[in-house]
Design a protein around this motif. Structure first.
Motif, short mmCIF file in Angstrom:
data_model
loop_
_atom_site.label_atom_id
_atom_site.label_comp_id
_atom_site.label_asym_id
_atom_site.label_seq_id
_atom_site.Cartn_x
_atom_site.Cartn_y
_atom_site.Cartn_z
N ASP A 402 1.55 19.35 -7.28
CA ASP A 402 0.16 19.59 -7.31
C ASP A 402 -0.81 18.83 -8.51
OD1 ASP A 402 0.40 21.25 -9.35
OD2 ASP A 402 -1.38 22.57 -8.57
N ALA A 404 -2.53 19.70 -10.96
CA ALA A 404 -2.50 20.31 -12.11
C ALA A 404 -0.99 20.06 -12.88
CB ALA A 404 -2.92 21.72 -12.28
N ALA A 405 -0.18 20.05 -12.27
CA ALA A 405 1.45 19.94 -12.70
C ALA A 405 1.32 18.48 -12.97
CB ALA A 405 2.19 20.27 -11.32
N LEU A 407 -1.21 16.17 -13.94
CA LEU A 407 -2.08 15.94 -15.14
C LEU A 407 -1.24 16.43 -16.22
CD1 LEU A 407 -5.61 17.22 -14.57
CD2 LEU A 407 -4.74 14.92 -15.59
N ASP A 408 -0.17 17.44 -16.09
CA ASP A 408 0.50 18.05 -17.50
C ASP A 408 1.48 17.06 -17.70
OD1 ASP A 408 1.18 20.24 -19.15
OD2 ASP A 408 2.82 20.60 -17.81
N TYR A 410 1.60 13.96 -16.79
CA TYR A 410 0.97 12.74 -17.24
C TYR A 410 0.50 12.72 -18.90
CZ TYR A 410 -3.31 9.94 -18.54
OH TYR A 410 -4.13 9.28 -19.23
N THR A 411 0.07 14.07 -19.18
CA THR A 411 -0.06 14.12 -20.66
C THR A 411 0.92 13.95 -21.47
OG1 THR A 411 -2.10 15.59 -19.63
CG2 THR A 411 -1.49 15.69 -22.25
N PHE A 420 -1.43 7.23 -10.29
CA PHE A 420 -2.39 8.02 -10.94
C PHE A 420 -3.93 7.66 -10.73
CE2 PHE A 420 -4.61 9.87 -15.05
CZ PHE A 420 -4.09 11.12 -14.80
N THR A 421 -4.92 8.52 -10.90
CA THR A 421 -6.29 8.14 -10.67
C THR A 421 -6.78 8.37 -12.15
OG1 THR A 421 -8.28 8.30 -9.59
CG2 THR A 421 -6.94 10.25 -9.68
N TYR A 422 -7.63 7.28 -12.58
CA TYR A 422 -8.35 7.60 -14.03
C TYR A 422 -9.86 7.65 -13.53
CZ TYR A 422 -4.42 5.78 -16.73
OH TYR A 422 -3.22 5.49 -17.52
N GLU A 442 0.44 9.83 -28.76
CA GLU A 442 -0.35 10.27 -27.40
C GLU A 442 0.73 9.94 -26.19
OE1 GLU A 442 -4.71 9.19 -27.20
OE2 GLU A 442 -4.17 8.17 -28.90
N ARG A 444 0.79 10.33 -23.23
CA ARG A 444 0.09 10.09 -22.13
C ARG A 444 0.04 8.38 -21.83
NH1 ARG A 444 -6.15 10.34 -22.75
NH2 ARG A 444 -6.02 10.29 -25.18
N PRO B 31 4.11 24.68 -13.57
CA PRO B 31 3.72 23.72 -14.31
C PRO B 31 2.11 23.50 -14.31
CG PRO B 31 5.35 23.02 -12.70
CD PRO B 31 4.95 24.42 -12.16
N GLY B 32 1.70 22.88 -15.24
CA GLY B 32 0.27 22.64 -15.47
C GLY B 32 -0.43 23.54 -16.45
N ASP B 33 -1.43 23.16 -16.99
CA ASP B 33 -2.19 23.75 -18.16
C ASP B 33 -3.69 23.84 -17.68
OD1 ASP B 33 -1.87 23.92 -21.22
OD2 ASP B 33 -3.81 23.48 -20.69
N GLN B 36 -5.70 21.35 -19.66
CA GLN B 36 -5.80 19.84 -19.18
C GLN B 36 -6.61 19.78 -17.91
OE1 GLN B 36 -3.50 17.79 -21.21
NE2 GLN B 36 -4.95 16.67 -19.92
N VAL B 37 -6.45 20.70 -17.07
CA VAL B 37 -7.41 20.67 -15.73
C VAL B 37 -8.90 20.56 -16.19
CG1 VAL B 37 -8.23 21.66 -13.75
CG2 VAL B 37 -5.42 21.77 -14.29
N ASP B 41 -8.26 13.57 -17.49
CA ASP B 41 -7.46 12.66 -18.03
C ASP B 41 -7.88 12.02 -19.45
OD1 ASP B 41 -9.33 11.36 -15.98
OD2 ASP B 41 -8.60 9.61 -17.00
N PRO B 45 -4.98 14.49 -27.32
CA PRO B 45 -4.00 15.64 -27.92
C PRO B 45 -4.87 16.73 -28.53
CG PRO B 45 -2.89 13.49 -27.90
CD PRO B 45 -4.17 13.15 -27.58
N ILE B 274 -5.68 29.17 -8.88
CA ILE B 274 -4.49 28.47 -8.94
C ILE B 274 -4.58 26.93 -9.05
CG2 ILE B 274 -2.26 28.04 -7.55
CD1 ILE B 274 -2.86 30.71 -6.14
N PHE B 275 -5.57 26.52 -8.53
CA PHE B 275 -5.67 25.01 -8.69
C PHE B 275 -6.09 24.81 -10.21
CE2 PHE B 275 -6.55 23.92 -3.88
CZ PHE B 275 -5.34 23.41 -3.69
N ARG B 277 -5.46 26.53 -12.53
CA ARG B 277 -4.55 27.33 -13.50
C ARG B 277 -5.56 28.28 -14.41
NH1 ARG B 277 -1.86 24.88 -10.48
NH2 ARG B 277 0.19 23.78 -10.88
#
Lengths: 521, 314
Positions: A402, A404-405, A407-408, A410-411, A420-422, A442, A444, B31-33, B36-37, B41, B45, B274-275, B277
Motif C-alpha cells: 500500500d 503508506a508502506a 512511501l516508507d 522509498y524514504t 514511483f510517482t513524484y 538521504e 531516498r 509498515p508506513g509512517d 511520511q504520509v 515525497d 529526513p 489506516i491509509f 496511518r
C-alpha cells in the motif's frame, strides 16, 4: 414487535442526534467540486496535502505566485526588485488589498506572517527552504514603510521566489493576525484570496464564500496570479472518495466539476453533451527507481539493460490511454527548460540489453520491483515493465504494497527497484533534486554522484538562465548514461465539467482553480 | 439481573484491555509512517524527524503506550494526527452516523426476514418456499457495494429521484436527510435480509416439527394463531442471536457502503485513518468497535429470555 419498535426508535434517535456532522444543502449559486478526501487543515503549508493546498490557495495569497507557464510573477506584490548582488529582494505591496475581515494589507502583516512561518514550532513545510538548509537563508526581514518589505539573504538563491510561490508551502500565503487564536495557534485563514472560509464539515465538505471586497489584479488570470475575481457566490468542495460515485454525481448534476478523471472514464464522458473535458499536462513524474547500492543493480550495465528493454512509448500510451507523452527527462514538458536535449526517448533495444547483461554476468537473478495499487498507473507500469524485461531474460518479481508502506520504503531506500510517482516540482533544479543526493544522509535519493551534486548546487545558486539550461542538459545526459532511474512521463490531469460551467481550466499544477469560473445562464 | 449485568460488564474490561494492547501494537507493526504520509515525497529526513518528535512518535513504543493508556483512563483518546480533532468526539460522531443507518437497515431487514422466513417454513417445499429461498440466496450473494452502485445509477442517475452524493441529518432537514438515507438503508436492508431470512426459515422449520406445535394444531387452533403464538416466538431466538452478530459486525463499520454513498461514518473514518496511518484514530475506532461487540452481545443475551422463557438471565 417490541424489538422492532425499539430498534426503529433507536435508529431515528441516532439519525437525529448524529449529527452535529450534518451537511446543509448548497445554495443555488454554489459551484460543487469533488475532493477525493478531506483536507487536513486550513493552515497554509502546515499539516497539508494536495487537497488541503488546493482549498487553501483559494483563501490566501502570497507576495508572488506561479503563472500558467510555471514562471513566478507578483501576486500581492506590485513589483519585486532583486538587488544586483542577489542578496536582497524588495517587494512593493499593491495598494487597496484587504483581508477578509476588511483590514488593509500592510508590510507589518507580511512580517508578522513570515515570523510565524520561520518559527520551527509552526512546522511550516518549507522552513528548510528559507533557514539555510535548502534553497536560501533569509537573514532579515525589514519593513521600511507600510507598503515595502525587504528580505535579505545570506547568499544568492535562484529559487528564492520559486520556493515562496510553491503550493505545498501554501504559496507563503499572507494572512491577518486574526487567523490565530489568542494562544498563537491556528484558527482559520483570514487571507486576501478571492474566497473566504464559510464552513468546514469534516468528512463531508469545505465551503468557501466569495470575497465581496476582493481586489483583483488587472492582468488576465494566469496560474495562481493575475485576475482572480470570484464569479460564483460559493464554492463547495464535496468529499467523494469513490470515483464511480463521483462520476455518477456529476452526470446526475449533484457535482459541477470532478478532477482526477481516470483514463478509462474520459472516453465515456467525452461523448456526452452535458459534460466537457478539461486536460492539462502536469509537472509530476512517474519513474522507475533503482537502488544503486544493491549488490546486483550497482552495476550500471544491468540498470542500462533494464532501461533498454522498456518500450517507454508503449508503456506511457497504454497506462495513460494515449493522453500523456513519453518523457525520459525529469524536467516535465510544460517547463520552458524542456528543450531538445530533454526530448529524446530512446527506443527499446532488447539485443543491446542482452549484450550488456552478458557483459555484466547477469544470470537470471530475480529483481524485486515495488509498486502499489493505490495509483493504478503505477501498478500497470510495473506489470508492463516486468513483461518487457522478460524479453531480455531479466526476471522481475513484483512486490505490491500500500502507498503508506511504499512511501516508507522509498524514504529508507529500502528497495531494489520501485515504480514511483513524484509530486509536481515547478523548477528544473527541484526536478533533479528530488532524486539526487547523498544516500548516506538521504537514503531516498536514487542518484548519488558527487559531481552531479556539485552541478546541481550550482543550478540552485546561479540566476543566469543560459548557464542553468547548460547544467540541466548535462545532467540529463549523465542520467541517461548512469540510469539510477528511468523517467517515464508526466501525467495529464483531466477534469470533467458540466456544460453549464464557464471558465474552468486545468493547468500544470493539476489543482482546481475556481476564481473566474461562473455558471452559464 | 443487575448483578449479572455488572458481572458481564466487569468481564468486558479485560477484553477491552487486551484489545487495546493488541490494537496499539498491531497498528505500529504495519509498515508506513503517519508523518511520511503527511509530508509526502518531498520531505527531507530532518523534516520527518522534527515532525515525528512533535507528535511524540520518536519515543519508545512502551512510553507511547503508557501515555496513551494514561489518557484513556481519563477518557481522552488523544487527537487525530491528520487534523488535530479530539479522537473521542470524532469517533462518537461518526459512530452515530453509521448507527442510524445500520439500526434502520437491520430493523427493516428483520421486519422482512422473519415473516418471509416463517412463511417459507410454513409452506416448506412449495413454490413459494422455493421463491423465498432463491431470493434470500440471491441477496446473500450480491456484494453490497455493487448493489449500492446499481441503486445509485437507477434511482440517482437514471430516474433522478434521489441525490447521488452528500449527507444531511434528519434534525437539520427531515426530508433531505431521508433522501440521503434511503439508498444506503435499502442496500444494507436487502443484503442483510438474505442471511436473516434463511436463519428465520430454518429455525421455524425446526420448531414446526416439535410436539407442542402438533398439539396446538390438534387442538384445532387456526393456523395463523399457531404460527403467531407458538412458532414465531420460539423460532425467533436463533435469529435474534444472528441479529446481534450482524449488528456488532455492521456497527463496527460499513466502510464500503459509506464510501459509495459518501456517508461520513465510522467505517470510512477507519479506512481513511489506516491509509494515513493515523494511529490515534485507528485505535479509537477499533476500541469502540470492540466495545460495541461487547455491549451488543450483552444486550442480545439479556433480551433472550423475552423470546425463550426457558432461558433466564441467571
Amino acid at each position: 414487535m417490541t424489538f422492532l419498535r425499539t430498534a426503529l426508535g433507536a435508529a431515528l434517535l441516532a439519525s437525529t442526534v448524529g449529527i452535529g456532522a450534518a451537511g446543509a444543502q448548497p445554495a443555488a449559486d454554489t459551484l460543487r467540486v469533488r475532493l477525493n478526501a478531506d483536507i487536513r487543515s486550513t493552515d497554509p503549508g502546515v499539516n497539508r496535502d494536495a487537497n488541503s493546498d488546493a482549498v487553501v490557495m483559494h483563501m490566501v495569497e502570497g507576495l508572488v505566485a506561479f503563472r500558467e507557464d510555471t514562471s513566478v510573477g507578483p501576486m500581492l506584490a506590485e513589483s519585486v526588485t532583486v538587488a544586483p548582488d542577489g542578496l536582497a529582494y524588495t517587494f512593493r505591496l499593491r495598494d487597496g488589498v484587504r483581508f477578509h475581515n476588511g483590514a488593509p494589507l500592510t508590510a507589518e502583516d507580511v512580517a508578522f506572517a513570515w515570523k510565524r512561518y520561520m518559527d520551527p514550532a509552526t512546522q511550516w513545510r518549507c522552513l528548510p527552504e528559507f533557514d539555510g538548509r535548502g534553497a536560501s537563508k533569509v537573514t532579515a526581514v525589514e519593513t521600511p514603510d507600510a507598503r515595502t518589505i525587504v528580505f535579505r539573504l545570506e547568499r544568492p538563491a535562484a529559487l528564492f521566489l520559486t520556493s515562496m510561490a510553491r503550493v505545498d508551502c501554501g504559496g507563503s500565503g499572507i494572512w491577518h493576525r486574526a487567523s490565530l487564536n489568542a494562544d498563537g495557534t491556528w484558527k482559520e485563514p483570514v487571507g486576501t484570496g478571492p474566497f473566504r472560509l464559510a464552513e468546514w464539515r469534516r468528512g463531508q465538505f469545505v465551503e468557501l464564500a466569495k470575497t465581496e471586497t476582493y481586489a483583483a489584479r488587472s492582468e488576465a488570470r494566469t496560474g495562481h496570479t493575475g485576475n482572480k475575481t470570484p464569479l460564483v457566490g460559493k464554492v463547495r468542495f464535496v468529499i467523494v472518495p469513490d470515483a464511480a460515485a463521483a462520476k455518477a454525481a456529476l452526470l446526475a448534476g449533484n457535482l459541477d466539476v470532478i478532477t482526477d478523471v481516470s483514463a478509462n472514464d474520459v472516453k465515456e464522458l467525452s461523448a456526452r453533451n452535458d459534460v466537457a473535458i478539461e486536460s492539462a499536462s502536469t509537472m509530476d513524474l512517474q519513474a522507475i527507481l533503482f537502488q544503486t547500492n544493491d549488490p546486483l543493480l550497482k552495476d550500471a550495465r544491468i540498470r542500462r539493460a533494464i532501461a533498454l528493454t522498456l518500450d517507454v512509448a508503449e508503456i506511457v500510451g497504454t497506462v495513460s490511454e494515449g493522453r500523456s507523452k513519453p518523457n525520459r527527462s525529469p524536467i516535465p514538458p510544460p517547463s520552458s527548460f524542456h528543450t531538445a536535449a530533454h526530448q529524446t526517448v530512446p527506443p527499446a533495444n532488447v539485443e543491446q540489453a542482452r549484450r550488456l547483461l552478458a557483459e555484466a554476468g547477469y544470470r537470471g537473478e530475480a529483481i524485486k520491483l515495488v509498486t502499489t495499487q493505490r495509483y493504478p498507473a503505477l501498478f500497470d507500469i510495473a506489470v508492463m515493465a516486468q513483461a518487457m524485461a522478460q524479453r531480455a531474460g531479466i526476471k522481475i518479481d513484483l512486490e505490491v504494497i500500500d502507498w503508506a508502506a511504499q512511501l516508507d520504503r522509498y524514504t529508507k531506500g529500502d528497495y531494489q527497484s520501485m515504480v514511483f510517482t513524484y509530486s509536481a516540482r515547478l523548477d528544473p533544479s527541484l526536478s533533479f533534486d528530488m532524486f539526487t543526493g547523498p544516500k548516506a544522509t538521504e537514503p531516498r535519493k536514487a542518484w548519488d554522484n558527487p559531481e552531479v551534486q556539485t552541478l546541481l548546487r550550482e543550478s540552485f545558486q546561479t540566476v543566469d538562465r543560459t548557464r542553468r539550461q547548460a547544467i540541466y542538459d548535462d545532467l540529463v545526459k549523465r542520467l541517461m548514461d548512469e540510469v539510477p532511474m528511468v523517467a517515464l512521463y508526466s501525467s495529464v490531469d483531466t477534469s470533467a465539467v458540466r456544460r453549464n460551467v464557464a471558465g474552468y481550466a486545468g493547468w500544470a499544477l493539476g489543482q482546481p482553480r475556481l476564481w473566474g469560473v461562473s455558471f452559464r445562464n | 439481573m443487575i448483578g449479572y449485568v455488572l458481572r458481564r460488564l466487569l468481564w468486558a474490561l479485560p477484553t477491552l484491555v487486551l484489545v487495546g494492547v493488541a490494537v496499539f501494537v498491531l497498528v505500529r507493526l504495519i509498515p508506513g509512517d503517519p508523518v511520511q504520509v503527511m509530508l509526502g515525497d518531498a520531505a527531507s529526513p530532518e523534516q520527518v524527524a522534527d515532525m515525528r518528535a512533535a507528535y511524540g512518535l520518536d519515543r519508545p513504543i512502551a512510553v507511547q503506550f503508557w501515555l496513551w493508556a494514561e489518557r484513556i483512563v481519563d477518557g481522552d483518546l488523544g487527537r487525530a494526527l491528520t487534523n488535530g480533532q479530539p479522537v473521542a468526539a470524532l469517533v462518537w460522531e461518526r459512530f452515530l452516523t453509521s448507527a442510524g443507518i445500520v439500526l434502520s437497515a437491520v430493523a427493516l431487514a428483520v421486519a422482512i426476514a422473519v415473516p418471509a422466513g416463517t412463511f417459507a417454513a410454513w409452506r416448506q417445499g412449495s413454490l413459494a418456499d422455493l421463491a423465498v429461498v432463491a431470493g434470500a440466496t440471491l441477496l446473500l450473494s450480491i456484494p453490497s457495494f455493487w448493489l449500492g452502485l446499481m441503486l445509485l445509477l437507477v434511482f440517482g442517475l437514471q430516474l433522478a429521484w434521489l441525490p447521488v452524493v452528500g449527507y444531511v441529518t434528519l434534525s437539520e432537514d427531515l426530508w433531505a436527510g431521508l433522501s440521503f438515507l434511503v439508498l444506503p438503508v435499502i442496500t444494507l436492508t436487502l443484503t442483510e435480509a438474505g442471511v436473516l431470512t434463511r436463519m428465520a426459515r430454518s429455525s421455524a422449520i425446526e420448531v414446526m416439527r416439535l410436539d407442542y406445535v402438533t398439539h396446538a394444531r390438534a387442538k384445532g387452533l387456526p393456523e395463523a394463531r399457531v404460527l403467531a403464538r407458538h412458532v414465531l416466538p420460539n423460532a425467533f431466538g436463533p435469529t435474534w442471536t444472528l441479529v446481534g452478530l450482524v449488528l456488532g459486525n455492521l456497527l463496527g463499520g460499513i466502510a464500503v457502503l459509506e464510501t459509495v454513498f459518501t456517508i461520513p461514518g465510522l467505517g470510512r473514518l477507519l479506512v481513511d485513518a489506516i491509509f494515513n496511518r493515523d494511529y490515534p484514530v485507528i485505535q479509537g475506532c477499533l476500541l469502540l468497535t470492540a466495545g460495541i461487540y461487547v455491549v451488543v452481545n450483552l444486550v442480545v443475551d439479556l433480551c433472550y429470555p423475552l423470546f425463550d422463557p426457558r432461558v433466564s438471565a441467571q
